[in-house]
Design an enzyme around this catalytic site. Structure first.
Site, PDB file in Angstrom:
ATOM      1  N   LYS A 175       0.819  -1.185   0.000  1.00 44.81           N
ATOM      2  CA  LYS A 175       0.000   0.000   0.000  1.00 44.81           C
ATOM      3  C   LYS A 175       0.867   1.255   0.000  1.00 44.81           C
ATOM      4  O   LYS A 175       0.382   2.349  -0.266  1.00 44.81           O
ATOM      5  CB  LYS A 175      -0.877   0.008   1.270  1.00 44.81           C
ATOM      6  N   ASP A 187       7.480   3.266  -3.043  1.00 42.53           N
ATOM      7  CA  ASP A 187       7.630   4.332  -2.065  1.00 42.53           C
ATOM      8  C   ASP A 187       9.088   4.532  -1.652  1.00 42.53           C
ATOM      9  O   ASP A 187       9.597   5.645  -1.635  1.00 42.53           O
ATOM     10  CB  ASP A 187       6.761   4.051  -0.819  1.00 42.53           C
ATOM     11  N   ASP A 240      15.050   0.200   0.409  1.00 39.90           N
ATOM     12  CA  ASP A 240      15.800   0.100   1.663  1.00 39.90           C
ATOM     13  C   ASP A 240      16.888  -0.967   1.459  1.00 39.90           C
ATOM     14  O   ASP A 240      17.953  -0.670   0.924  1.00 39.90           O
ATOM     15  CB  ASP A 240      14.770  -0.265   2.741  1.00 39.90           C
ATOM     16  N   LYS A 248      17.195   4.773   0.626  1.00 36.45           N
ATOM     17  CA  LYS A 248      18.090   4.688   1.797  1.00 36.45           C
ATOM     18  C   LYS A 248      19.305   3.885   1.363  1.00 36.45           C
ATOM     19  O   LYS A 248      19.396   2.695   1.643  1.00 36.45           O
ATOM     20  CB  LYS A 248      17.403   3.887   2.910  1.00 36.45           C
ATOM     21  N   PHE A 250      13.718   5.238  10.258  1.00 33.14           N
ATOM     22  CA  PHE A 250      12.416   4.691   9.890  1.00 33.14           C
ATOM     23  C   PHE A 250      11.432   5.842   9.700  1.00 33.14           C
ATOM     24  O   PHE A 250      11.137   6.583  10.632  1.00 33.14           O
ATOM     25  CB  PHE A 250      11.905   3.712  10.948  1.00 33.14           C
TER      26      PHE A 250
HETATM   27  P1  5GP Z   1      13.328  -3.328   1.094  1.00 31.01           P
HETATM   28  O1  5GP Z   1      12.865  -4.635   0.533  1.00 31.01           O
HETATM   29  O2  5GP Z   1      14.039  -2.435   0.118  1.00 31.01           O
HETATM   30  O3  5GP Z   1      14.146  -3.547   2.355  1.00 31.01           O
HETATM   31  O4  5GP Z   1      12.078  -2.580   1.647  1.00 31.01           O
HETATM   32  C1  5GP Z   1      11.083  -2.088   0.862  1.00 31.01           C
HETATM   33  C2  5GP Z   1       9.809  -1.905   1.650  1.00 31.01           C
HETATM   34  O5  5GP Z   1      10.035  -1.826   3.056  1.00 31.01           O
HETATM   35  C3  5GP Z   1       9.163  -0.612   1.273  1.00 31.01           C
HETATM   36  O6  5GP Z   1       8.306  -0.773   0.173  1.00 31.01           O
HETATM   37  C4  5GP Z   1       8.433  -0.220   2.529  1.00 31.01           C
HETATM   38  O7  5GP Z   1       7.148  -0.781   2.524  1.00 31.01           O
HETATM   39  C5  5GP Z   1       9.248  -0.832   3.645  1.00 31.01           C
HETATM   40  N1  5GP Z   1      10.139   0.153   4.271  1.00 31.01           N
HETATM   41  C6  5GP Z   1      11.474   0.284   4.123  1.00 31.01           C
HETATM   42  N2  5GP Z   1      11.957   1.316   4.834  1.00 31.01           N
HETATM   43  C7  5GP Z   1      10.881   1.875   5.438  1.00 31.01           C
HETATM   44  C8  5GP Z   1      10.718   3.015   6.301  1.00 31.01           C
HETATM   45  O8  5GP Z   1      11.643   3.759   6.673  1.00 31.01           O
HETATM   46  N3  5GP Z   1       9.450   3.283   6.694  1.00 31.01           N
HETATM   47  C9  5GP Z   1       8.375   2.520   6.327  1.00 31.01           C
HETATM   48  N4  5GP Z   1       7.181   2.884   6.787  1.00 31.01           N
HETATM   49  N5  5GP Z   1       8.492   1.452   5.523  1.00 31.01           N
HETATM   50  C10 5GP Z   1       9.729   1.136   5.079  1.00 31.01           C
END
Ligand code: 5GP
Length: 190
Positions: A54, A111, A114, A142, A163
């Site tokens: 979402k 969005d 990370d 990030k 976060f």
């Molecule tokens: P990744 O797979 O790159 O580690 O993470 C991607 C997903 O993790 C993003 O689509 C998001 O939903 C969640 N996410 C990563 N960092 C954050 C953050 O700082 N805040 C929030 N609310 N969600 C995050």
């Protein structure tokens, strides 16, 4: 060069936030700028924007409107962090695309990137569906947290390892409708 953010205390910000990283105005300006860039890229390509639910729902909708070229929009949902703030690295498709995408130009809209695990999974999945092209637009990056290399074509802002919530990003399903992006007070999730 990707724009960086600055911490600020904004009068009237949500009391659960330690500080704000991006104001509503900064978000709006950046989305308009990305929309103009993408409109030039996709003018005659009738792309499909693929928003990831979402978290990317607000960014994908705003970007779609900002592009002002013939285009359509679809959404996918994948498993996410749940009520934790750390990635499990496990990704599962909860909702797939509604339409076939073979031979179409796809713009994956996320969005935040990370660790990169989610985006890597989605890139591979969509490449496997034989699109004419596939590019990725993320609002926040990030870079210090990356675990896997993944190509990101368009980035709104680089942020530090914090976060964040707001503008679609949640903590335990809360804060998504804040019109700005901020850092949650750590005592709320530690
Ligand atoms: P990744 O797979 O790159 O580690 O993470 C991607 C997903 O993790 C993003 O689509 C998001 O939903 C969640 N996410 C990563 N960092 C954050 C953050 O700082 N805040 C929030 N609310 N969600 C995050």
């Amino acid at each position: 060069m990707v724009d960086k953010v600055e911490k600020k205390i904004v009068p009237g910000m949500h009391p659960d936030l330690a500080y704000t990283l991006l104001t509503e105005e900064e978000i709006h300006r950046k989305v308009a700028e990305m929309g103009r860039l993408l409109a030039a890229e996709y003018r005659d390509k009738n792309p499909i924007l693929v928003g990831i639910l979402k978290g990317a729902v607000l960014f994908a909708s705003d970007l779609f409107r900002a592009m002002q070229v013939p285009a359509s929009i679809d959404f996918m949902a994948v498993s996410s962090y749940g009520a934790s703030t750390k990635s499990s690295g496990v990704t599962r498709i909860l909702k797939d695309l509604d339409q076939g995408v073979e031979g179409r130009h796809l713009l994956l809209v996320e969005d935040i990137v990370d660790t990169g695990l989610t985006l890597r999974y989605l890139r591979d999945y969509l490449e496997g569906r034989d699109p004419a092209s596939l590019k990725v637009a993320v609002f926040l990056d990030k870079p210090s947290r990356r675990k896997v290399e993944v190509k990101v074509d368009y980035v709104g802002y680089e942020i530090p390892d914090e976060f964040v919530v707001g503008y679609g990003l949640d903590f335990a399903e809360g804060y998504r409708n804040l019109p700005y992006i901020g850092v949650l007070r750590p005592e709320l999730y530690q």
